[in-house]
Design an enzyme around this catalytic site. Structure first.
Site, PDB file in Angstrom:
ATOM      1  N   ARG A 134       0.817  -1.216   0.000  1.00 40.67           N
ATOM      2  CA  ARG A 134       0.000   0.000   0.000  1.00 40.67           C
ATOM      3  C   ARG A 134       0.848   1.262   0.000  1.00 40.67           C
ATOM      4  O   ARG A 134       0.290   2.368  -0.030  1.00 40.67           O
ATOM      5  CB  ARG A 134      -0.861   0.029   1.266  1.00 40.67           C
ATOM      6  CG  ARG A 134      -2.305  -0.399   1.088  1.00 40.67           C
ATOM      7  CD  ARG A 134      -2.933  -0.350   2.463  1.00 40.67           C
ATOM      8  NE  ARG A 134      -4.355  -0.254   2.486  1.00 40.67           N
ATOM      9  CZ  ARG A 134      -5.198  -1.284   2.553  1.00 40.67           C
ATOM     10  NH1 ARG A 134      -4.753  -2.504   2.540  1.00 40.67           N
ATOM     11  NH2 ARG A 134      -6.493  -1.069   2.626  1.00 40.67           N
ATOM     12  N   ARG A 152     -22.134  -2.143   2.580  1.00 41.03           N
ATOM     13  CA  ARG A 152     -21.340  -3.069   3.399  1.00 41.03           C
ATOM     14  C   ARG A 152     -21.433  -2.687   4.878  1.00 41.03           C
ATOM     15  O   ARG A 152     -21.528  -3.549   5.737  1.00 41.03           O
ATOM     16  CB  ARG A 152     -19.879  -3.062   2.926  1.00 41.03           C
ATOM     17  CG  ARG A 152     -19.043  -4.153   3.571  1.00 41.03           C
ATOM     18  CD  ARG A 152     -17.745  -4.396   2.843  1.00 41.03           C
ATOM     19  NE  ARG A 152     -16.690  -3.509   3.294  1.00 41.03           N
ATOM     20  CZ  ARG A 152     -15.441  -3.540   2.811  1.00 41.03           C
ATOM     21  NH1 ARG A 152     -15.124  -4.379   1.835  1.00 41.03           N
ATOM     22  NH2 ARG A 152     -14.528  -2.726   3.271  1.00 41.03           N
ATOM     23  N   ARG A 161     -18.633  -3.288   9.655  1.00 38.40           N
ATOM     24  CA  ARG A 161     -17.185  -3.209   9.895  1.00 38.40           C
ATOM     25  C   ARG A 161     -16.858  -1.806  10.386  1.00 38.40           C
ATOM     26  O   ARG A 161     -17.240  -0.831   9.739  1.00 38.40           O
ATOM     27  CB  ARG A 161     -16.439  -3.522   8.583  1.00 38.40           C
ATOM     28  CG  ARG A 161     -15.123  -4.220   8.791  1.00 38.40           C
ATOM     29  CD  ARG A 161     -14.510  -4.588   7.459  1.00 38.40           C
ATOM     30  NE  ARG A 161     -13.479  -3.633   7.063  1.00 38.40           N
ATOM     31  CZ  ARG A 161     -12.708  -3.789   6.006  1.00 38.40           C
ATOM     32  NH1 ARG A 161     -12.851  -4.854   5.227  1.00 38.40           N
ATOM     33  NH2 ARG A 161     -11.791  -2.903   5.719  1.00 38.40           N
ATOM     34  N   ARG A 221      -9.691   6.461   4.573  1.00 33.19           N
ATOM     35  CA  ARG A 221      -9.095   5.346   3.816  1.00 33.19           C
ATOM     36  C   ARG A 221      -8.925   5.715   2.346  1.00 33.19           C
ATOM     37  O   ARG A 221      -7.892   5.435   1.740  1.00 33.19           O
ATOM     38  CB  ARG A 221      -9.966   4.097   3.953  1.00 33.19           C
ATOM     39  CG  ARG A 221      -9.738   3.388   5.283  1.00 33.19           C
ATOM     40  CD  ARG A 221     -10.914   2.517   5.663  1.00 33.19           C
ATOM     41  NE  ARG A 221     -11.115   1.393   4.769  1.00 33.19           N
ATOM     42  CZ  ARG A 221     -12.257   0.708   4.683  1.00 33.19           C
ATOM     43  NH1 ARG A 221     -13.287   1.032   5.442  1.00 33.19           N
ATOM     44  NH2 ARG A 221     -12.368  -0.285   3.838  1.00 33.19           N
TER      45      ARG A 221
END
Ligand code: ADP
Length: 213
Positions: A95, A134, A140, A151
């Site tokens: 990343r 999601r 989450r 993010r």
């Protein structure tokens, strides 16, 4: 050519919620590869309540990246523990540029190399929609709107610069991540077929003969 050189090393690349995990799982099922997801490894550490888990918990919840040292060590450990694997799919790693450089070095020292970086191209609006769903379905912690924005920001700042890194190595392949899971999976499979053909011993022999003339 060494034996290990035949092993596949594939990176699934893309922003958070691009569908990397979904596609990685399909590749594992279809090609007997091992999925190395740093996100899954870190979530397991958090769930286990280990010292590592405690250290990364809040960073992850916030949507920030954990330190390069931690994820590099996790990946190297998994490569070492799976000497007989047909190959590896990296999902959510590397990343950052230092992570990519560390991966290249770790593979080179074991007689391997990255074969291809498959980029799932998805636009930001679609990512936002997916993450809303999601979050509602799975809850989450880092899928909440604030963390997700962080993010996405980190992806654009720290991870997107890997694209020129792999373009320079001639390894970037792009697939349309806006299509159905099935169609993306077909596109990824097509890339894999090409890589496998290029790696097969016959083909290497063919090119060796071609170029030695
Ligand atoms: P995503 O759906 O955003 O791709 P992941 O499951 O891959 O999520 O990662 C979740 C979180 O774990 C990241 O937001 C980050 O905090 C941490 N993480 C995972 N992989 C890495 C990595 N290679 N480097 C740094 N942090 C990571």
């Amino acid at each position: 050519m060494s034996m290990t050189d035949r092993k596949l090393n594939l990176i699934l690349f893309g922003p958070p919620a691009a569908g990397k995990g979904t596609q990685a799982k399909r590749l594992v099922a279809d090609h007997a590869l091992i999925q190395l997801s740093t996100g899954d490894m870190l979530r397991a550490a958090v769930a286990s309540g280990s010292e590592l888990g405690e250290r990364v918990k809040l960073i992850m919840q916030r949507g920030d990246l954990v330190s390069d040292d931690i994820v590099i060590a996790l990946i190297e450990d998994q490569i070492n523990q799976n000497p007989d694997a047909a190959g590896f799919i990296y999902d959510g790693f590397p990343r950052t540029v230092p992570q990519a450089e560390a991966l290249d070095a770790a593979l080179a020292s074991r007689g391997m190399a990255i074969d291809s970086v498959i980029r799932l191209v998805v636009d930001d609006t679609a990512l936002m929609d997916r993450i809303k769903t999601r979050f509602a379905e799975q809850g989450r912690k880092d899928d909440n709107p604030e963390s997700f924005a962080i993010r996405l920001g980190n992806y654009n700042k720290q991870t997107a610069p890997l694209l020129p890194y792999y373009v320079a190595q001639g390894k970037l392949a792009e697939v349309d991540g806006m299509q159905s899971i099935e169609s993306v999976s077909t596109q990824v499979g097509d890339v894999l077929k090409m890589i496998k053909a290029a790696k097969s011993p016959q083909k290497k022999g063919f090119f060796a003969r071609l170029f030695s003339r």
